[in-house]
Motif scaffolding. Structure first.
Motif, PDB file in Angstrom:
ATOM      1  N   VAL A   1       0.830  -1.195   0.000  1.00 25.41           N
ATOM      2  CA  VAL A   1       0.000   0.000   0.000  1.00 25.41           C
ATOM      3  C   VAL A   1       0.873   1.256   0.000  1.00 25.41           C
ATOM      4  O   VAL A   1       1.706   1.432   0.898  1.00 25.41           O
ATOM      5  N   SER A   2       0.689   2.092  -0.989  1.00 24.32           N
ATOM      6  CA  SER A   2       1.429   3.366  -1.033  1.00 24.32           C
ATOM      7  C   SER A   2       0.730   4.331  -0.084  1.00 24.32           C
ATOM      8  O   SER A   2      -0.471   4.548  -0.186  1.00 24.32           O
ATOM      9  N   ASP A   3       1.500   4.865   0.848  1.00 22.42           N
ATOM     10  CA  ASP A   3       0.859   5.542   1.961  1.00 22.42           C
ATOM     11  C   ASP A   3       1.764   6.649   2.493  1.00 22.42           C
ATOM     12  O   ASP A   3       2.921   6.392   2.848  1.00 22.42           O
TER      13      ASP A   3
ATOM     14  N   ILE B   1      -3.144   2.131  -4.584  1.00 22.99           N
ATOM     15  CA  ILE B   1      -3.056   3.589  -4.693  1.00 22.99           C
ATOM     16  C   ILE B   1      -4.363   4.182  -4.152  1.00 22.99           C
ATOM     17  O   ILE B   1      -5.454   3.691  -4.472  1.00 22.99           O
ATOM     18  N   GLY B   2      -4.224   5.220  -3.364  1.00 19.91           N
ATOM     19  CA  GLY B   2      -5.410   5.806  -2.718  1.00 19.91           C
ATOM     20  C   GLY B   2      -6.007   6.971  -3.489  1.00 19.91           C
ATOM     21  O   GLY B   2      -5.431   7.465  -4.459  1.00 19.91           O
ATOM     22  N   ASN B   3      -7.092   7.402  -3.000  1.00 25.33           N
ATOM     23  CA  ASN B   3      -7.882   8.476  -3.590  1.00 25.33           C
ATOM     24  C   ASN B   3      -7.226   9.849  -3.342  1.00 25.33           C
ATOM     25  O   ASN B   3      -6.530  10.040  -2.343  1.00 25.33           O
TER      26      ASN B   3
ATOM     27  N   ILE C   1       6.491   4.487   1.343  1.00 29.67           N
ATOM     28  CA  ILE C   1       6.449   5.913   1.014  1.00 29.67           C
ATOM     29  C   ILE C   1       7.401   6.152  -0.152  1.00 29.67           C
ATOM     30  O   ILE C   1       8.461   5.531  -0.223  1.00 29.67           O
ATOM     31  N   LEU C   2       7.008   7.013  -1.060  1.00 27.87           N
ATOM     32  CA  LEU C   2       7.912   7.436  -2.137  1.00 27.87           C
ATOM     33  C   LEU C   2       8.554   8.735  -1.659  1.00 27.87           C
ATOM     34  O   LEU C   2       7.837   9.716  -1.404  1.00 27.87           O
ATOM     35  N   PRO C   3       9.866   8.750  -1.508  1.00 32.63           N
ATOM     36  CA  PRO C   3      10.504   9.943  -0.941  1.00 32.63           C
ATOM     37  C   PRO C   3      10.224  11.195  -1.765  1.00 32.63           C
ATOM     38  O   PRO C   3      10.158  11.137  -2.988  1.00 32.63           O
TER      39      PRO C   3
HETATM   40  C1  LIG Z   1      -2.798  12.732  -3.821  1.00 34.94           C
HETATM   41  S1  LIG Z   1      -2.344  11.391  -2.851  1.00 34.94           S
HETATM   42  C2  LIG Z   1      -3.478  11.465  -1.503  1.00 34.94           C
HETATM   43  C3  LIG Z   1      -3.228  12.551  -0.572  1.00 34.94           C
HETATM   44  C4  LIG Z   1      -4.150  12.461   0.619  1.00 34.94           C
HETATM   45  N1  LIG Z   1      -4.523  13.795   1.044  1.00 34.94           N
HETATM   46  C5  LIG Z   1      -3.503  11.690   1.767  1.00 34.94           C
HETATM   47  O1  LIG Z   1      -3.403  12.233   2.854  1.00 34.94           O
HETATM   48  O2  LIG Z   1      -3.140  10.515   1.597  1.00 34.94           O
HETATM   49  C6  LIG Z   1      -3.075  10.031  -3.726  1.00 34.94           C
HETATM   50  C7  LIG Z   1      -2.393   8.717  -3.503  1.00 34.94           C
HETATM   51  O3  LIG Z   1      -1.160   8.689  -4.217  1.00 34.94           O
HETATM   52  C8  LIG Z   1      -0.216   7.884  -3.503  1.00 34.94           C
HETATM   53  N2  LIG Z   1       0.924   8.757  -3.154  1.00 34.94           N
HETATM   54  C9  LIG Z   1       1.112  10.017  -3.553  1.00 34.94           C
HETATM   55  N3  LIG Z   1       2.291  10.483  -3.102  1.00 34.94           N
HETATM   56  C10 LIG Z   1       2.870   9.457  -2.426  1.00 34.94           C
HETATM   57  C11 LIG Z   1       4.114   9.296  -1.753  1.00 34.94           C
HETATM   58  N4  LIG Z   1       4.998  10.275  -1.673  1.00 34.94           N
HETATM   59  N5  LIG Z   1       4.372   8.106  -1.171  1.00 34.94           N
HETATM   60  C12 LIG Z   1       3.482   7.087  -1.245  1.00 34.94           C
HETATM   61  N6  LIG Z   1       2.300   7.199  -1.872  1.00 34.94           N
HETATM   62  C13 LIG Z   1       1.996   8.351  -2.463  1.00 34.94           C
HETATM   63  C14 LIG Z   1      -0.949   7.332  -2.298  1.00 34.94           C
HETATM   64  O4  LIG Z   1      -1.522   6.108  -2.648  1.00 34.94           O
HETATM   65  C15 LIG Z   1      -2.045   8.342  -2.100  1.00 34.94           C
HETATM   66  O5  LIG Z   1      -3.141   7.812  -1.402  1.00 34.94           O
END
Ligand SMILES: C[S@@+](CC[C@H](N)C(=O)[O-])C[C@H]1O[C@@H](n2cnc3c(N)ncnc32)[C@H](O)[C@@H]1O
Length: 230
Positions: free
Chosen positions: A115-117, A137-139, A157-159
């Motif tokens: 899970v990318s988080d 990938i989340g919303n 996490i993607l740095p």
């Molecule tokens: C625009 S981001 C969501 C931002 C949201 N406000 C939050 O707090 O998670 C959409 C998705 O892209 C992925 N994502 C974006 N940047 C990321 C990162 N630096 N590391 C890991 N996942 C990322 C995650 O799956 C995230 O849920």
């Protein structure tokens, strides 16, 4: 450069449509299919913006994924076709009614959920690649749900080094797949193969893909005495 011995299975038969399709087109279909991955998939949790949906599907197709999963809690999924560029016709899109159903289906198919988080601390290159992996990938607004977070085998996490809080989700997907797909392809190359979709899936896909662009393909098949998938 080292020469590589490929140990791919031959196609079970010749498709009756082949003589009616340009050889370059058949060769391209074959190359893309031989490179297809079934061991890596992407899962989108409540991603609904049609531009994002289309960008994600196109990215998955370009990286050679065959399956893409949509977990739908609040929204249905629609795609902006000018962005998708017909990528959706080459992949299999699986819809799941809610996070619990999606998690159960993916786990039953043997996928580890990565899970990318934004709350995670581990980075992708620290995690050993399992036989089957589903990238979640989340919303754009809410990110990943607590339910998905709890079900994750790994969270990463993607740095980032800038001022923004996150990547656009289709960019996060592309960065993830770039590293991960390269790792999987290196493993496959070492085994002498290009992709890992099993023949039971490759052959019906090949039949379907060869039909695209041909008018009345089903009737042509029947007239040529096609017996169906061997
Ligand atoms: C625009 S981001 C969501 C931002 C949201 N406000 C939050 O707090 O998670 C959409 C998705 O892209 C992925 N994502 C974006 N940047 C990321 C990162 N630096 N590391 C890991 N996942 C990322 C995650 O799956 C995230 O849920």
């Amino acid at each position: 450069m080292t020469s590589q011995v490929l140990v791919e299975e031959p196609w079970p038969a010749t498709d009756v449509l082949e003589p009616y399709i340009a050889p370059e087109r058949v060769a391209r279909v074959d190359t893309v299919l031989r490179n297809r991955l079934g061991s890596v998939t992407a899962v989108f949790e409540d991603v609904f913006d049609p531009h994002n949906v289309a960008a994600c599907v196109r990215t998955c197709e370009a990286y050679g994924l065959q399956d893409v999963h949509w977990v739908l809690n609040k929204h249905d999924v629609r795609m902006q076709s000018s962005v998708a560029k017909s990528s959706d016709q080459w992949i299999d899109l699986h819809r799941h009614n809610g996070t619990a159903e999606g998690i159960a289906a993916l786990k039953a198919q043997g996928y580890q959920l990565w899970v990318s988080d934004l709350q995670a601390t581990e980075t992708l290159d620290e995690i050993e690649l399992p036989p089957k992996v589903a990238i979640v990938i989340g919303n754009a607004k809410d990110g990943i749900s607590e339910e998905m977070r709890a079900a994750a085998d790994r969270r990463y996490i993607l740095p980032m080094w800038g001022m923004v809080q996150s990547f656009n989700l289709s960019v996060a997907l592309a960065i993830t797949l770039d590293g991960l797909v390269k790792r999987r392809r290196a493993e496959l190359r070492a085994r002498g193969v290009r992709g890992d979709l099993p023949m039971q899936r490759l052959w019906p896909l090949r039949r379907r893909w060869l039909e695209y662009g041909m008018q009345n393909a089903e009737i042509v098949r029947r007239n040529l005495g096609d017996q169906g998938t061997p």
